[in-house]
Write an enzyme that holds these catalytic residues in place. Structure first.
Site, short mmCIF file in Angstrom:
data_model
loop_
_atom_site.label_atom_id
_atom_site.label_comp_id
_atom_site.label_asym_id
_atom_site.label_seq_id
_atom_site.Cartn_x
_atom_site.Cartn_y
_atom_site.Cartn_z
N LYS A 27 0.10 4.80 10.99
CA LYS A 27 0.75 5.42 9.87
C LYS A 27 0.07 5.35 8.55
O LYS A 27 -0.34 6.19 7.81
CB LYS A 27 2.11 5.26 9.87
N ASN A 28 -0.11 3.91 8.36
CA ASN A 28 -0.72 3.59 6.89
C ASN A 28 -2.21 4.09 6.60
O ASN A 28 -2.61 3.58 5.65
CB ASN A 28 -0.35 1.89 6.55
N CYS A 121 12.72 0.48 -3.70
CA CYS A 121 13.23 0.77 -2.40
C CYS A 121 13.93 -0.25 -1.69
O CYS A 121 14.04 -1.49 -2.59
CB CYS A 121 12.05 1.46 -1.59
N ARG A 126 8.94 -2.92 -6.08
CA ARG A 126 7.68 -2.03 -5.80
C ARG A 126 7.17 -1.40 -6.95
O ARG A 126 7.23 -0.38 -6.99
CB ARG A 126 7.91 -1.16 -4.63
N PRO A 127 6.71 -2.21 -7.94
CA PRO A 127 5.98 -1.85 -9.18
C PRO A 127 4.85 -1.05 -8.93
O PRO A 127 4.02 -1.27 -7.98
CB PRO A 127 5.91 -2.87 -10.27
N ILE A 128 4.30 -0.17 -9.77
CA ILE A 128 3.06 0.63 -9.67
C ILE A 128 2.00 0.52 -10.89
O ILE A 128 1.09 1.27 -11.13
CB ILE A 128 3.41 2.07 -9.32
N ASP A 312 4.87 -6.64 7.35
CA ASP A 312 5.46 -5.37 8.25
C ASP A 312 5.94 -5.65 9.64
O ASP A 312 6.33 -4.91 10.24
CB ASP A 312 4.45 -4.32 8.31
N ARG A 403 10.33 6.95 10.66
CA ARG A 403 9.28 7.15 9.79
C ARG A 403 7.95 6.66 10.36
O ARG A 403 6.82 6.89 9.80
CB ARG A 403 9.57 6.50 8.33
#
Ligand code: EPU
Length: 426
Positions: A27-28, A121, A126-128, A312, A403
């Site tokens: 998926k990633n 989340c 989870r900064p950007i 993960d 997901r």
């Protein structure tokens, strides 16, 4: 009115897994590769694309941007023309953090992207900031207003950029931008995950020259006009593979995991061998012989960027840790709120102590209970806990699991594991 369909799963435990399971595409890897298709005018055929809801959502977004999307089993055909829309539906963006990848993919094509902030989340803030620094470094102007970020670039230029933090999607955004500007860019302190290497091999098929993907230093010689027809097969999902390896270890099963790359799971395999799990590998297969009881030699597992132990797989490992004969310390260094599975496992009798980023998990006898998934990997850990537990476990909020895990019930059935799903219309 039907709002959305969610589902739950009922598992009678304990169960032993025995059989063979095939791993799907990552998926990633598929997410950044689908996004990167936008920077190339042409037809793209992607194989080994997993059927999971995050991919569905991204395909919906790219089709709304004007890309022709045709899907057939695990193959996706994308047809990218010379004009693209720039409006990205904020509701979609808020449902999937990976949509930040659309900025690196769209900016070179449309010059201006207005995207909703992905927000925090359940696993952390989870900064950007690193993404924004990357965009600025390539010459973009950034304006943050309310819940939106406007990224605008009249002209993008090559750059030398060093990340302050190793970030997977941040590195992927930088790779896409570097690929689509003419000239040489140098990216330092990059994340090294196999998904980045996969994205780089996809970009190379567009004619971009990339050296060093998979190492901290990546050199890119991009081109302002990319126009090729490309076929690419996405690498196997190492996290899905690792999850089934842990299923086998936790249920004391005998399992062969096919179509995976064991090399991508070196840290998990090392850790599980210390626990006492017997593991053999070939180039694309992992064979696991689990035990009913383990005489573990492992004291501590600490997550870290690749090639370290993946965050993960931390939740899934916690489920196994309850079965060990001694306390195991699990340290989560990537995300600040990634122990929510433990709170649910507590309802099943898991005994642990959390102190900040550290959890000590004690040997525990798990019993069936009603639990709720809080995120994708937490759901997998609850499935594993349910397979170990005595009695009936019902796991709700399974849309999280959908997901990222393709055909979970079918794959567990191939291991002789029975689970019952129930669809709920909320
Ligand atoms: N970070 C920053 N600033 C940034 C970006 C990241 O401080 O601008 C920090 C994060 O807060 C975190 C660390 O850097 O502490 C690493 O985060 P990263 O950016 O690498 O995460 P990501 O790219 O958002 C990807 C995967 C995640 C996986 C992480 C870590 C995709 C689409 N997502 O997220 O996958 O957990 O890398 O390996 O590739 C999952 O599949 O369940 C999942 C959450």
């Amino acid at each position: 009115m039907k709002k959305f369909i969610d589902d739950s799963i009922v598992i009678e435990g304990p169960q032993i897994s025995k059989g063979t399971v095939r791993i799907g595409g990552a998926k990633n890897s598929a997410l950044p590769i689908i996004a990167a298709s936008l920077i190339n005018i042409g037809k793209v055929k992607l194989t080994n694309i997993p059927w999971v809801s995050d991919i569905d959502l991204l395909l919906q977004i790219v089709s709304e941007l004007g890309v022709g999307v045709f899907r057939e089993n695990n193959i996706v055909h994308l047809s990218v023309g010379d004009s693209l829309e720039s409006f990205i539906n904020p509701d979609h963006v808020r449902r999937m953090r990976a949509s930040i990848l659309l900025v690196g993919a769209l900016l070179p094509r449309v010059g201006k992207v207005n995207i909703a902030k992905p927000g925090g989340c359940s696993i952390g803030v989870r900064p950007i900031d690193q993404h924004l620094k990357v965009f600025a470094s390539f010459g973009a102007e950034i304006e943050e207003k309310n819940d939106f970020i406007k990224v605008e670039a009249r002209k993008l230029q090559p750059t030398n950029f060093s990340f302050n933090v190793k970030t997977v999607t941040g590195t992927e955004n930088a790779l896409m931008l570097a690929s689509s500007v003419k000239g040489k860019s140098l990216l330092l302190n990059c994340a090294q995950e196999p998904e980045i290497v996969d994205l780089a091999s996809f970009l190379k098929k567009m004619g971009v020259k990339i050296k060093g993907a998979g190492s901290p230093v990546i050199e890119v010689e991009g081109s302002a006009l990319l126009s090729n027809d490309i076929t690419h097969s996405v690498i196997p999902d190492r996290i899905e593979a690792g999850t089934y390896v842990i299923v086998a270890a936790a249920t004391g099963g005998e399992v062969t995991v096919l179509d995976c790359i064991p090399e991508h799971l070196r840290s998990l395999i090392y850790t599980l061998r210390k626990v006492g799990v017997e593991i053999e590998t070939t180039a694309n297969t992992i064979f696991i012989r689990g035990k009913e009881r383990y005489n573990s030699q492992l004291n501590c597992v600490k997550t870290s960027p690749y090639p370290g132990f993946p965050t993960d797989l931390q939740a899934q490992f916690c489920a196994l840790a309850t079965k060990l004969d001694k306390p195991t310390t699990v340290v989560e260094t990537i995300f600040e709120n990634r122990f929510q599975h433990l709170k649910e496992m507590k309802k099943m009798g898991a005994n642990f102590l959390i102190e900040g980023s550290k959890a000590v998990i004690y040997p525990s006898l798990l019993l069936g209970a009603k639990v709720a998934a809080s995120d994708l990997r937490a759901s997998a850990s609850l499935v594993i806990s349910a397979l170990i537990a005595h009695g009936t476990t019902t796991i709700t909020n399974l849309h999280h699991l959908r997901r990222g895990y393709e055909k979970l019930e079918e794959k567990l059935a191939s291991l002789g594991v029975e689970v019952h799903s129930e669809s709920l219309i909320k």
